[in-house]
Design a protein around this motif. Structure first.
Motif, short mmCIF file in Angstrom:
data_model
loop_
_atom_site.label_atom_id
_atom_site.label_comp_id
_atom_site.label_asym_id
_atom_site.label_seq_id
_atom_site.Cartn_x
_atom_site.Cartn_y
_atom_site.Cartn_z
N ALA A 168 1.14 9.22 -6.21
CA ALA A 168 1.60 10.62 -5.84
C ALA A 168 2.56 11.11 -6.89
CB ALA A 168 2.31 10.53 -4.27
N LYS A 169 3.24 10.18 -7.38
CA LYS A 169 4.28 10.54 -8.55
C LYS A 169 3.37 10.61 -10.04
CE LYS A 169 8.42 8.68 -10.87
NZ LYS A 169 9.15 7.60 -10.87
N MET A 170 2.29 9.95 -10.10
CA MET A 170 1.75 9.87 -11.26
C MET A 170 0.87 10.92 -11.60
SD MET A 170 1.36 5.93 -12.49
CE MET A 170 0.67 6.29 -14.17
N GLU A 171 0.05 11.08 -10.15
CA GLU A 171 -0.95 12.26 -10.17
C GLU A 171 -1.04 13.10 -8.70
OE1 GLU A 171 -3.78 12.74 -12.21
OE2 GLU A 171 -2.76 11.42 -13.69
N PRO A 172 -0.02 13.96 -9.05
CA PRO A 172 0.18 14.74 -7.76
C PRO A 172 -0.99 15.06 -6.99
CG PRO A 172 1.66 15.31 -9.57
CD PRO A 172 0.56 14.23 -10.15
N ASP A 173 -2.12 15.62 -7.59
CA ASP A 173 -3.30 16.09 -7.00
C ASP A 173 -4.12 14.92 -6.32
OD1 ASP A 173 -2.56 18.56 -7.61
OD2 ASP A 173 -3.65 18.42 -9.48
N CYS A 174 -3.90 13.80 -6.75
CA CYS A 174 -4.61 12.59 -6.20
C CYS A 174 -4.10 12.07 -4.86
CB CYS A 174 -4.74 11.70 -7.27
SG CYS A 174 -5.79 10.08 -6.68
N GLU A 175 -5.12 11.90 -3.90
CA GLU A 175 -4.52 11.31 -2.46
C GLU A 175 -5.38 10.13 -2.11
OE1 GLU A 175 -4.27 12.82 2.05
OE2 GLU A 175 -4.99 14.11 0.34
N VAL A 176 -4.64 8.99 -1.76
CA VAL A 176 -5.44 7.84 -0.95
C VAL A 176 -5.86 8.15 0.29
CG1 VAL A 176 -5.20 5.40 -0.68
CG2 VAL A 176 -4.20 6.29 -2.87
N LEU A 177 -7.15 8.17 0.46
CA LEU A 177 -7.51 8.46 1.95
C LEU A 177 -7.63 7.10 2.64
CD1 LEU A 177 -10.38 10.76 1.13
CD2 LEU A 177 -8.13 11.19 1.55
N ARG A 178 -6.84 6.90 3.61
CA ARG A 178 -6.74 5.54 4.38
C ARG A 178 -7.67 5.61 5.57
NH1 ARG A 178 -0.30 3.89 4.53
NH2 ARG A 178 0.11 4.71 2.49
N LEU A 215 0.83 -1.19 0.16
CA LEU A 215 0.14 0.14 0.06
C LEU A 215 0.82 1.07 0.07
CD1 LEU A 215 -2.92 1.43 0.19
CD2 LEU A 215 -2.84 1.27 2.59
N ASP A 216 1.93 1.34 0.66
CA ASP A 216 2.84 2.48 0.68
C ASP A 216 3.42 2.61 -0.55
OD1 ASP A 216 2.39 3.11 3.52
OD2 ASP A 216 4.21 2.06 4.01
N ASP A 217 3.91 1.66 -1.28
CA ASP A 217 4.45 1.64 -2.61
C ASP A 217 3.30 2.28 -3.67
OD1 ASP A 217 6.66 0.51 -1.64
OD2 ASP A 217 6.54 -1.38 -2.45
#
Length: 72
Positions: free
Chosen positions: A62-72, A54-56
């Motif tokens: 974050a690298k491919m889509e800087p505006d996208c965030e995974v909400l854990r 999950l960290d990877d």
């Protein structure tokens, strides 16, 4: 283990597909689905490796889509 996570700020269906294809190539990922309509990531990986995978995946997103965030 299979878990779903909310994604914040996926811009388009094409972006979601690109992310899904890239995530499936991450070492340890058994399966991945990125749904643009629901803004959801479903990730499958071995139980013992899931946190590291999950960290990877989060780092890749974050690298491919800087505006996208995974909400854990």
């Amino acid at each position: 283990m299979r878990k779903s996570f909310k994604l914040d700020e996926i811009d388009c269906a094409n972006c979601a597909l690109k992310l899904e294809d890239a995530i499936k190539k991450v070492d340890g990922v058994d399966d991945a689905k990125v749904n643009f309509m629901t803004q959801k990531l479903t990730l499958a990986a071995a139980d013992d490796r899931f946190p590291a995978v999950l960290d990877d995946v989060c780092a890749l997103i974050a690298k491919m889509e800087p505006d996208c965030e995974v909400l854990r």
